[in-house]
Design an enzyme around this catalytic site. Structure first.
Site, PDB file in Angstrom:
ATOM      1  N   CYS A   1       4.249   1.640   2.845  1.00 12.52           N
ATOM      2  CA  CYS A   1       3.947   1.612   4.277  1.00 12.52           C
ATOM      3  C   CYS A   1       3.008   2.733   4.695  1.00 12.52           C
ATOM      4  O   CYS A   1       2.010   2.501   5.382  1.00 12.52           O
ATOM      5  CB  CYS A   1       5.224   1.600   5.104  1.00 12.52           C
ATOM      6  SG  CYS A   1       6.229   3.096   5.017  1.00 12.52           S
TER       7      CYS A   1
ATOM      8  N   HIS B   1       9.615   4.435   8.025  1.00 13.60           N
ATOM      9  CA  HIS B   1       8.696   3.292   7.918  1.00 13.60           C
ATOM     10  C   HIS B   1       7.646   3.398   9.015  1.00 13.60           C
ATOM     11  O   HIS B   1       7.935   3.884  10.118  1.00 13.60           O
ATOM     12  CB  HIS B   1       9.473   1.976   8.060  1.00 13.60           C
ATOM     13  CG  HIS B   1       8.642   0.776   7.764  1.00 13.60           C
ATOM     14  ND1 HIS B   1       8.136   0.508   6.514  1.00 13.60           N
ATOM     15  CD2 HIS B   1       8.196  -0.218   8.565  1.00 13.60           C
ATOM     16  CE1 HIS B   1       7.419  -0.604   6.561  1.00 13.60           C
ATOM     17  NE2 HIS B   1       7.443  -1.070   7.797  1.00 13.60           N
TER      18      HIS B   1
ATOM     19  N   HIS C   1       2.052  -4.284   8.610  1.00  9.72           N
ATOM     20  CA  HIS C   1       2.657  -3.230   7.794  1.00  9.72           C
ATOM     21  C   HIS C   1       2.857  -3.724   6.369  1.00  9.72           C
ATOM     22  O   HIS C   1       2.709  -4.909   6.074  1.00  9.72           O
ATOM     23  CB  HIS C   1       3.980  -2.777   8.401  1.00  9.72           C
ATOM     24  CG  HIS C   1       5.056  -3.824   8.442  1.00  9.72           C
ATOM     25  ND1 HIS C   1       6.367  -3.547   8.186  1.00  9.72           N
ATOM     26  CD2 HIS C   1       5.012  -5.156   8.706  1.00  9.72           C
ATOM     27  CE1 HIS C   1       7.094  -4.653   8.304  1.00  9.72           C
ATOM     28  NE2 HIS C   1       6.303  -5.631   8.614  1.00  9.72           N
TER      29      HIS C   1
END
Length: 136
Positions: A39, A87, A99
Site C-alpha cells: 500500500c 494502510h 489502493h
C-alpha cells in the site's frame, strides 16, 4: 467505467497515473510496478511522479502533508486507515479510492464506504507528471 473527473488538471492526471497501475499485484514491501506494490509503496510511487516525496511506510506518510477533515475530502488526498495507521490509499472522487489492498489482491479501485477505519486524510502540493506513467 470512466475515472472521476475533478476539474483540476493536476489532480485528474494524478488519478490517471494511479489508475494506470490497476491490476499490479500486491507484494509486501513492493515499491514498483515491475515487482508489485504494497500500500505505501504504491502511494509513494504515485505521488513521486507528481513531485511529492513520501517514505515507504504508511505510519510516516500519515504524518506528512496538510491534515484534512473528512467534510473537506478532495480527490488526490491520501487516505490513512487504522490506529495506528497500517494502510493507505488515494481518494479519486465520487466516493472511490485506489489502493494496493493485501496479499493475493491487486491494485484496484473500491468504494470508500466499504472501509470503516479511516483515521487520517493528508493533502499535498502536486505537480504535473512529466511524460508517461513510469513502468520500471
Amino acid at each position: 467505467g470512466p475515472l472521476p473527473r475533478n476539474g483540476d488538471m493536476v489532480i485528474d492526471q494524478l488519478i490517471e497515473t494511479a489508475a494506470f497501475y490497476q491490476g499490479v499485484p500486491y507484494v509486501w514491501a513492493g515499491d514498483r510496478p515491475s515487482t508489485g506494490f504494497d500500500c505505501s509503496g504504491f502511494t509513494q510511487f504515485i505521488f513521486a511522479q507528481h513531485g511529492v516525496q513520501l517514505p515507504h511506510y504508511s505510519g510516516y506518510q500519515a504524518q506528512m502533508g496538510l491534515p484534512v477533515n473528512l467534510p473537506d475530502l478532495q480527490a488526490g488526498d491520501l487516505l490513512c486507515f487504522g490506529s495506528p495507521v497500517h494502510h493507505v490509499g488515494i481518494y479519486i472522487g465520487d466516493g472511490l479510492f485506489i489502493h494496493a489492498p493485501r496479499t493475493g489482491d491487486v491494485v484496484r479501485i473500491q468504494p470508500l464506504a466499504e472501509r470503516t477505519n479511516l483515521s487520517e486524510i493528508r493533502r499535498f502540493q502536486l505537480q504535473f507528471r512529466v511524460g508517461a506513467p513510469l513502468v520500471r
